[in-house]
Design a protein around this motif. Structure first.
Motif, short mmCIF file in Angstrom:
data_model
loop_
_atom_site.label_atom_id
_atom_site.label_comp_id
_atom_site.label_asym_id
_atom_site.label_seq_id
_atom_site.Cartn_x
_atom_site.Cartn_y
_atom_site.Cartn_z
N VAL A 126 6.47 -7.38 -13.53
CA VAL A 126 7.00 -6.14 -12.94
C VAL A 126 5.86 -5.32 -12.34
O VAL A 126 5.93 -4.84 -11.20
CB VAL A 126 7.76 -5.32 -14.00
N LEU A 127 4.75 -5.20 -13.07
CA LEU A 127 3.62 -4.38 -12.59
C LEU A 127 3.01 -4.95 -11.32
O LEU A 127 2.58 -4.22 -10.42
CB LEU A 127 2.56 -4.24 -13.69
N PRO A 155 3.34 6.66 -6.07
CA PRO A 155 4.02 7.22 -7.25
C PRO A 155 4.80 6.19 -8.06
O PRO A 155 5.68 6.55 -8.83
CB PRO A 155 4.99 8.21 -6.61
N ASP A 156 4.49 4.89 -7.93
CA ASP A 156 5.30 3.84 -8.55
C ASP A 156 5.39 4.00 -10.07
O ASP A 156 6.36 3.60 -10.67
CB ASP A 156 4.71 2.44 -8.30
N ALA A 157 4.34 4.53 -10.70
CA ALA A 157 4.31 4.56 -12.18
C ALA A 157 4.78 5.89 -12.73
O ALA A 157 4.66 6.14 -13.94
CB ALA A 157 2.89 4.27 -12.67
N ASN A 158 5.36 6.75 -11.88
CA ASN A 158 5.76 8.09 -12.37
C ASN A 158 6.80 8.00 -13.49
O ASN A 158 6.71 8.70 -14.49
CB ASN A 158 6.29 8.93 -11.21
N TYR A 161 -5.19 2.82 1.63
CA TYR A 161 -4.70 1.64 0.90
C TYR A 161 -5.90 0.99 0.23
O TYR A 161 -7.04 1.16 0.63
CB TYR A 161 -4.02 0.65 1.87
N LEU A 162 -5.60 0.24 -0.84
CA LEU A 162 -6.67 -0.34 -1.65
C LEU A 162 -7.19 -1.61 -0.98
O LEU A 162 -6.43 -2.53 -0.72
CB LEU A 162 -6.09 -0.68 -3.03
N GLY A 197 2.26 -0.07 -4.66
CA GLY A 197 0.88 0.42 -4.49
C GLY A 197 -0.14 -0.71 -4.44
O GLY A 197 -1.25 -0.53 -3.94
N ILE A 198 0.19 -1.89 -4.94
CA ILE A 198 -0.76 -3.02 -4.85
C ILE A 198 -0.11 -4.18 -4.09
O ILE A 198 -0.53 -5.34 -4.23
CB ILE A 198 -1.23 -3.50 -6.25
#
Ligand SMILES: COc1ccc(-c2ccn(C[C@@H](O)CN3CCOCC3)n2)cc1OC1CCCC1
Ligand SMILES: [Zn+2]
Length: 329
Positions: A84-85, A300-303, A207-208, A90-91
């Motif tokens: 899932v992560l 904000p994916d982990a909010n 972006y990373l 964001g990545i």
């Protein structure tokens, strides 16, 4: 050639499906990992022979010990959390399929053959593993060694179609990630991660971009560390089941320490308040700083994850207050 949905070709898919069904009950690790390999098309991309993947996963699952917490369910859980992560937007497109294969594999193998005892316990009791690994990341070294030993049987070598060079890099990534789950490495790992993100922010692009192996593996090490410490970010009913399993495992170690006339480790003392106090302390010291940093990378994916973590901490504070007020009344 289409990948057989059930892992093997069969003239009777329905019968095999019925046969395999109990597997997801008794074999959660195999069921979840096989499914993730299929969904990410890893079986086709790396020409993995499905029957070898099933043989490897069955052997891996059977090599997880039947301990209360660090068992095959934890392996399956960390693998699913990693899956899932890795999907965080964001990545998105940051990691290539080799790195994804290494990350999913590292997650599912990362605690294999865990004895339900901590590194400090194995060291102070001079366990063979502590002697073998010179007290250095004893369990983590053991887990990743067992994972690769299982690959040596030809019928289980799921990476047989990788080139020698590809296998070498995959092996390095997996060893690096599993060794990074050692809590003793947490402070350095997180500090390096924060420094990397700070430097990237200075560079201005939103972006990373990760060029070097060291930068790329640093993010992947923090990613598996997040997946390994994800219990506290799950809905409370799931999280509290993990706590109960871990406390039983720690209390068993505490009993062993007492029987051996050793000091009982602080986490292993049976008492109603230690559960909440230790969870709050662990979240404040380790889990929140790590997830806050991850949250800044994939903002904000982990909010939602950060909100659930905060709510779970508040739940412990409320139950601790209730406990202490009832005991002082
Ligand atoms: C549900 O609660 C927890 C869930 C997980 C953990 C936790 C700690 C370290 N880890 C990761 C290791 O297991 C790293 N392992 C070691 C062996 O080698 C492999 C890699 N996980 C701690 C938890 O709570 C704290 C401990 C008692 C109260 C507070
Ligand atoms: Zn773990």
């Amino acid at each position: 050639t289409p990948i057989p949905e059930l892992g093997v070709e069969t003239p009777q898919p329905e019968e095999l499906r019925v046969e395999l069904n109990p597997i997801s009950g008794e074999r959660p690790l195999t069921a979840i990992t096989y499914r993730i390999f299929q969904e990410r098309d890893l079986i086709r991309t790396f020409s993995i022979e499905p029957h070898k993947l099933l043989s490897y996963l069955f052997a891996l699952e059977d090599s997880y010990q039947q301990v209360p917490y660090h068992n095959k369910l934890h392996g399956a859980d960390v693998c699913q959390s990693m899956h899932v992560l890795l999907n965080s937007s964001g990545i998105k497109d940051v990691f290539n399929e080799f790195e994804i294969l290494a990350a999913i594999f590292a997650a599912v193998v990362h605690d294999v053959h865990h004895s339900g005892l901590t590194n400090p316990f194995l060291i102070k009791t001079k366990n063979d593993l502590a002697i073998l690994y010179n007290n250095e990341s004893v369990l983590e070294n053991h887990h990743v060694a067992v994972a690769f030993k299982l690959l040596q049987a030809d019928e289980r070598n799921i990476f047989s179609n990788l080139s020698a060079e590809q296998m070498e890099t995959l092996r390095k990534r997996v060893v690096d990630m599993v060794l990074a789950t050692d809590m003793a490495k947490h402070k350095t790992l997180l500090a390096d991660f924060q420094n990397l993100l700070e430097a990237k922010k200075m560079s201005g692009n939103d972006y990373l971009t990760l060029e070097s192996y060291d930068d790329r593996i640093l993010v992947l090490k923090n990613l598996i560390h997040c997946a390994d410490l994800s219990n506290m970010t799950k809905p409370l009913d799931t999280y509290s089941k993990w706590i109960d399993r871990l406390m039983v495992e720690f209390w068993k170690q505490g009993d062993a320490e007492r029987d051996l006339g050793l000091d009982i480790s602080p986490m292993c003392v049976r008492s109603p308040t230690t559960k909440d106090k230790h969870q709050i302390g662990f979240i404040n010291s380790f889990v929140h700083p790590l997830w806050e940093t991850w949250g800044s990378l994939v903002y904000p994916d982990a909010n939602t994850i950060l909100e659930t973590l905060a709510q779970n901490r508040e739940w412990h504070e409320a139950s601790l207050a209730a406990l202490t007020s009832s005991t002082t009344d």
